[in-house]
Motif scaffolding. Structure first.
Motif, PDB file in Angstrom:
ATOM      1  N   GLY A  21       0.823  -1.203   0.000  1.00  0.00           N
ATOM      2  CA  GLY A  21       0.000   0.000   0.000  1.00  0.00           C
ATOM      3  C   GLY A  21       0.851   1.243   0.000  1.00  0.00           C
ATOM      4  O   GLY A  21       0.548   2.236  -0.675  1.00  0.00           O
ATOM      5  N   ASP A  22       1.943   1.216   0.728  1.00  0.00           N
ATOM      6  CA  ASP A  22       2.844   2.370   0.805  1.00  0.00           C
ATOM      7  C   ASP A  22       3.439   2.690  -0.560  1.00  0.00           C
ATOM      8  O   ASP A  22       3.542   3.851  -0.954  1.00  0.00           O
ATOM      9  N   TYR A  23       3.795   1.651  -1.295  1.00  0.00           N
ATOM     10  CA  TYR A  23       4.345   1.835  -2.643  1.00  0.00           C
ATOM     11  C   TYR A  23       3.352   2.568  -3.544  1.00  0.00           C
ATOM     12  O   TYR A  23       3.688   3.547  -4.214  1.00  0.00           O
ATOM     13  N   PHE A  24       2.104   2.086  -3.552  1.00  0.00           N
ATOM     14  CA  PHE A  24       1.091   2.716  -4.408  1.00  0.00           C
ATOM     15  C   PHE A  24       0.726   4.119  -3.922  1.00  0.00           C
ATOM     16  O   PHE A  24       0.411   4.994  -4.719  1.00  0.00           O
ATOM     17  N   ILE A  41      -5.849   8.830  -8.591  1.00  0.00           N
ATOM     18  CA  ILE A  41      -6.986   8.181  -7.920  1.00  0.00           C
ATOM     19  C   ILE A  41      -6.864   6.664  -7.990  1.00  0.00           C
ATOM     20  O   ILE A  41      -7.048   5.964  -6.984  1.00  0.00           O
ATOM     21  N   LYS A  42      -6.516   6.138  -9.164  1.00  0.00           N
ATOM     22  CA  LYS A  42      -6.391   4.676  -9.313  1.00  0.00           C
ATOM     23  C   LYS A  42      -5.300   4.118  -8.399  1.00  0.00           C
ATOM     24  O   LYS A  42      -5.459   3.071  -7.772  1.00  0.00           O
ATOM     25  N   LEU A  43      -4.175   4.839  -8.331  1.00  0.00           N
ATOM     26  CA  LEU A  43      -3.071   4.390  -7.492  1.00  0.00           C
ATOM     27  C   LEU A  43      -3.429   4.458  -6.011  1.00  0.00           C
ATOM     28  O   LEU A  43      -3.107   3.557  -5.229  1.00  0.00           O
ATOM     29  N   LYS A  49      -6.809  -0.268  -0.834  1.00  0.00           N
ATOM     30  CA  LYS A  49      -7.230  -1.674  -0.867  1.00  0.00           C
ATOM     31  C   LYS A  49      -6.201  -2.568  -0.186  1.00  0.00           C
ATOM     32  O   LYS A  49      -6.547  -3.503   0.544  1.00  0.00           O
ATOM     33  N   LEU A  50      -4.910  -2.257  -0.402  1.00  0.00           N
ATOM     34  CA  LEU A  50      -3.850  -3.090   0.158  1.00  0.00           C
ATOM     35  C   LEU A  50      -3.588  -2.798   1.632  1.00  0.00           C
ATOM     36  O   LEU A  50      -3.204  -3.687   2.390  1.00  0.00           O
ATOM     37  N   THR A  51      -3.779  -1.523   2.024  1.00  0.00           N
ATOM     38  CA  THR A  51      -3.515  -1.126   3.412  1.00  0.00           C
ATOM     39  C   THR A  51      -4.695  -0.307   3.905  1.00  0.00           C
ATOM     40  O   THR A  51      -4.635   0.916   4.011  1.00  0.00           O
ATOM     41  N   ASN A  52      -5.772  -0.985   4.188  1.00  0.00           N
ATOM     42  CA  ASN A  52      -7.031  -0.317   4.516  1.00  0.00           C
ATOM     43  C   ASN A  52      -7.006   0.411   5.858  1.00  0.00           C
ATOM     44  O   ASN A  52      -7.821   1.283   6.116  1.00  0.00           O
ATOM     45  N   THR A  53      -6.050   0.065   6.708  1.00  0.00           N
ATOM     46  CA  THR A  53      -6.034   0.628   8.070  1.00  0.00           C
ATOM     47  C   THR A  53      -5.253   1.927   8.173  1.00  0.00           C
ATOM     48  O   THR A  53      -5.164   2.505   9.259  1.00  0.00           O
ATOM     49  N   GLU A  54      -4.685   2.415   7.070  1.00  0.00           N
ATOM     50  CA  GLU A  54      -3.895   3.641   7.117  1.00  0.00           C
ATOM     51  C   GLU A  54      -4.779   4.846   6.755  1.00  0.00           C
ATOM     52  O   GLU A  54      -5.122   5.042   5.588  1.00  0.00           O
ATOM     53  N   PRO A  55      -5.187   5.682   7.735  1.00  0.00           N
ATOM     54  CA  PRO A  55      -6.104   6.797   7.447  1.00  0.00           C
ATOM     55  C   PRO A  55      -5.554   7.815   6.458  1.00  0.00           C
ATOM     56  O   PRO A  55      -6.310   8.423   5.687  1.00  0.00           O
ATOM     57  N   VAL A  56      -4.223   8.019   6.462  1.00  0.00           N
ATOM     58  CA  VAL A  56      -3.627   9.001   5.547  1.00  0.00           C
ATOM     59  C   VAL A  56      -3.931   8.644   4.098  1.00  0.00           C
ATOM     60  O   VAL A  56      -4.186   9.530   3.274  1.00  0.00           O
ATOM     61  N   PHE A  57      -3.938   7.344   3.768  1.00  0.00           N
ATOM     62  CA  PHE A  57      -4.228   6.917   2.400  1.00  0.00           C
ATOM     63  C   PHE A  57      -5.655   7.321   2.006  1.00  0.00           C
ATOM     64  O   PHE A  57      -5.907   7.819   0.915  1.00  0.00           O
ATOM     65  N   HIS A  58      -6.591   7.102   2.926  1.00  0.00           N
ATOM     66  CA  HIS A  58      -7.997   7.436   2.676  1.00  0.00           C
ATOM     67  C   HIS A  58      -8.174   8.954   2.507  1.00  0.00           C
ATOM     68  O   HIS A  58      -8.887   9.410   1.607  1.00  0.00           O
ATOM     69  N   VAL A  59      -7.536   9.709   3.392  1.00  0.00           N
ATOM     70  CA  VAL A  59      -7.682  11.171   3.351  1.00  0.00           C
ATOM     71  C   VAL A  59      -7.121  11.734   2.049  1.00  0.00           C
ATOM     72  O   VAL A  59      -7.730  12.613   1.423  1.00  0.00           O
ATOM     73  N   GLN A  60      -5.960  11.215   1.617  1.00  0.00           N
ATOM     74  CA  GLN A  60      -5.375  11.707   0.369  1.00  0.00           C
ATOM     75  C   GLN A  60      -6.257  11.356  -0.827  1.00  0.00           C
ATOM     76  O   GLN A  60      -6.431  12.167  -1.747  1.00  0.00           O
ATOM     77  N   LEU A  61      -6.832  10.173  -0.829  1.00  0.00           N
ATOM     78  CA  LEU A  61      -7.760   9.796  -1.897  1.00  0.00           C
ATOM     79  C   LEU A  61      -8.960  10.733  -1.921  1.00  0.00           C
ATOM     80  O   LEU A  61      -9.380  11.207  -2.986  1.00  0.00           O
ATOM     81  N   ALA A  62      -9.493  11.033  -0.748  1.00  0.00           N
ATOM     82  CA  ALA A  62     -10.635  11.954  -0.662  1.00  0.00           C
ATOM     83  C   ALA A  62     -10.271  13.326  -1.196  1.00  0.00           C
ATOM     84  O   ALA A  62     -11.071  13.980  -1.885  1.00  0.00           O
ATOM     85  N   ALA A  63      -9.065  13.785  -0.885  1.00  0.00           N
ATOM     86  CA  ALA A  63      -8.624  15.107  -1.346  1.00  0.00           C
ATOM     87  C   ALA A  63      -8.547  15.173  -2.863  1.00  0.00           C
ATOM     88  O   ALA A  63      -8.957  16.165  -3.481  1.00  0.00           O
ATOM     89  N   VAL A  64      -8.037  14.112  -3.488  1.00  0.00           N
ATOM     90  CA  VAL A  64      -7.933  14.104  -4.955  1.00  0.00           C
ATOM     91  C   VAL A  64      -9.317  13.994  -5.595  1.00  0.00           C
ATOM     92  O   VAL A  64      -9.599  14.638  -6.620  1.00  0.00           O
TER      93      VAL A  64
END
Length: 349
Positions: A21-24, A41-43, A49-64
Motif C-alpha cells: 500500500g505504501d508503494y502505491f 486516484i487509481k493508485l 485496498k492493500l492497506t485499509n487501516t492507514e487513514p492518511v491513504f484514505h484522506v489523500q484519496l478523498a482530497a484528490v
C-alpha cells in the motif's frame, strides 16, 4: 573467499519490488503532483485496498476526488475515516471544502469550526479561517436575497437597467435608479457597489465614502474591496490601493461571479500573475460563453507567458465579439507594440 560467478552477482543486484500500500500511495502522490488526477486516484485506491487501516491513504484519496468534483464520494470516505478515528482533524477541513462547493454553507461552517477547535495551530488553520470568512459572507448574501425574494423580479429588472446604463456610459441616468433600489432595499450591497462605480466614473469622490460605508456595515464585502483597489489604482494612489490589492490576492471566492470579479479587477490593475492563476482554472466552455473574460485571460496570459500563447486567445475573443480584443488586434495590425495596447478594462464590455 573466492568471487561468486558473474550471473550470481547480477542476481544479487536485483532488489525485489514490494507492491505494498505504501508503494502505491507514494506513486499516487507523484501522479497527483504532476496533475495526473485520474491516475492518482487509481493508485491511491490500490493503496487503500492493500492497506485499509492507514487513514492518511484514505484522506489523500478523498482530497484528490474533491479536485475532480466528486465531493459526495470524498465526504463519504472522510466520514468513514472519522468513524474509525475522530482525531484525524484534517478530515473536517476537507469536508468543509466539499460542503462549500456543494453550496451547503451551514454544514461547511460547522465542519470548519470543528477543525479549528481540534487543531488551532495546524497547517490548514489560516486556510480554515479564510474559508470561514467566505462562508459567512456567502450566507449573508443568501440572507439578503431572502429578504427581497417577494419582489426579486422587479429588483433585478431595475438593477439590470442600471447596469446597462452604466455600460452605455449614461451614469447620470443610472444613479437615480440605483438610489431608488438602495432606498427600498438598504442591505442590497450590490446596488451600493454599483452606485460607487458610477459615481467614480463621474468624478465624484463620494464613491470612496460609499465603499467604506459598505465595508463598515458588511465587513469583507468583496465588491467594495474590488472597487477600492480599482479606484485608488486609477487615481495613482498606490499606497492606498495596496492593502485592498493584498486582500484580493489572498482570496479565491466560491461564488463564480465573485471569483471572476476578483480576477478581472486584478487584471485591470496590472496584477497579471494573480489574475492568470484564477482564470486558468475556468473551463474553456465558460470562457467561450464569456468573450470579455476570455479577453481578460488573453491579457493575463500575454504578461505571464508571452505573445505566442496569448495571440490565439486574443483572436478567439475577437471572433466572439470582445470589443477590447477587436481594438487590440486592430492596433497589432498597425504594428503597434503589444505592451502598449494589450491591457484590460473591467468597465468595457
Amino acid at each position: 573467499m573466492g568471487l561468486k560467478p558473474k550471473d550470481e552477482q547480477e542476481k544479487q543486484k536485483v532488489v525485489p519490488l514490494f507492491q505494498s500500500g505504501d508503494y502505491f500511495f507514494h506513486r499516487g502522490i507523484a501522479a497527483y503532483r504532476k496533475n495526473h488526477l485520474q491516475r492518482a486516484i487509481k493508485l491511491l485506491e490500490r493503496a487503500v485496498k492493500l492497506t485499509n487501516t492507514e487513514p492518511v491513504f484514505h484522506v489523500q484519496l478523498a482530497a484528490v476526488l474533491s479536485e475532480i468534483g466528486e465531493y459526495e464520494r470524498s465526504n463519504e470516505i472522510l466520514e468513514n475515516v472519522l468513524a474509525e478515528n475522530k482525531d484525524v482533524a484534517e478530515c473536517y477541513f476537507f469536508m468543509a471544502n466539499n460542503y462549500a462547493y456543494l453550496g451547503l454553507f451551514e454544514r461547511a461552517e460547522r465542519m470548519t469550526l470543528r477543525y479549528l477547535e481540534l487543531s488551532p495551530d495546524e497547517r490548514f488553520t489560516q486556510d480554515a479561517k479564510d474559508l470561514l470568512e467566505l462562508l459567512r459572507f456567502e450566507r449573508e448574501e443568501e440572507d439578503d436575497w431572502e429578504e427581497i425574494e417577494e419582489d426579486e423580479d422587479e429588483l433585478l429588472a431595475q438593477f439590470e437597467r442600471a447596469h446597462y446604463l452604466i455600460r452605455q456610459g449614461n451614469m447620470s441616468q443610472a444613479v437615480p435608479v440605483l438610489q431608488k433600489i438602495m432606498d427600498e432595499h438598504p442591505t442590497y450591497w450590490t446596488a451600493h457597489n454599483q452606485l460607487a462605480e458610477a459615481l467614480f466614473q463621474m468624478g465624484d469622490e463620494s464613491a470612496f465614502d460609499l465603499c467604506y460605508t459598505v465595508l463598515e456595515k458588511d465587513p469583507g464585502n468583496l465588491f467594495a474591496i474590488c472597487n477600492l483597489a480599482l479606484f485608488y489604482h486609477k487615481n495613482g494612489e498606490a499606497k492606498k490601493a495596496e492593502p485592498f490589492i493584498r486582500s484580493l490576492q489572498r482570496v479565491y471566492p466560491i461564488d463564480g461571479d465573485h471569483y471572476t470579479k476578483v480576477a478581472e479587477t486584478l487584471c485591470t490593475i496590472g496584477e497579471y500573475q494573480a489574475a492568470y492563476e484564477r482564470i486558468k482554472d475556468v473551463s474553456r466552455w465558460e470562457l467561450e460563453e464569456r468573450p470579455k473574460l476570455l479577453y481578460c485571460f488573453a491579457v493575463a496570459t500575454f504578461y505571464v507567458s508571452g505573445k505566442e500563447k496569448a495571440e490565439p486567445l486574443l483572436k478567439r475573443a475577437e471572433e466572439l465579439g470582445s470589443k477590447q480584443a477587436i481594438d487590440v488586434l486592430s492596433g497589432v495590425a498597425k504594428d503597434r507594440p503589444w505592451n502598449e495596447i494589450v491591457h484590460y478594462n473591467l468597465w468595457v464590455e
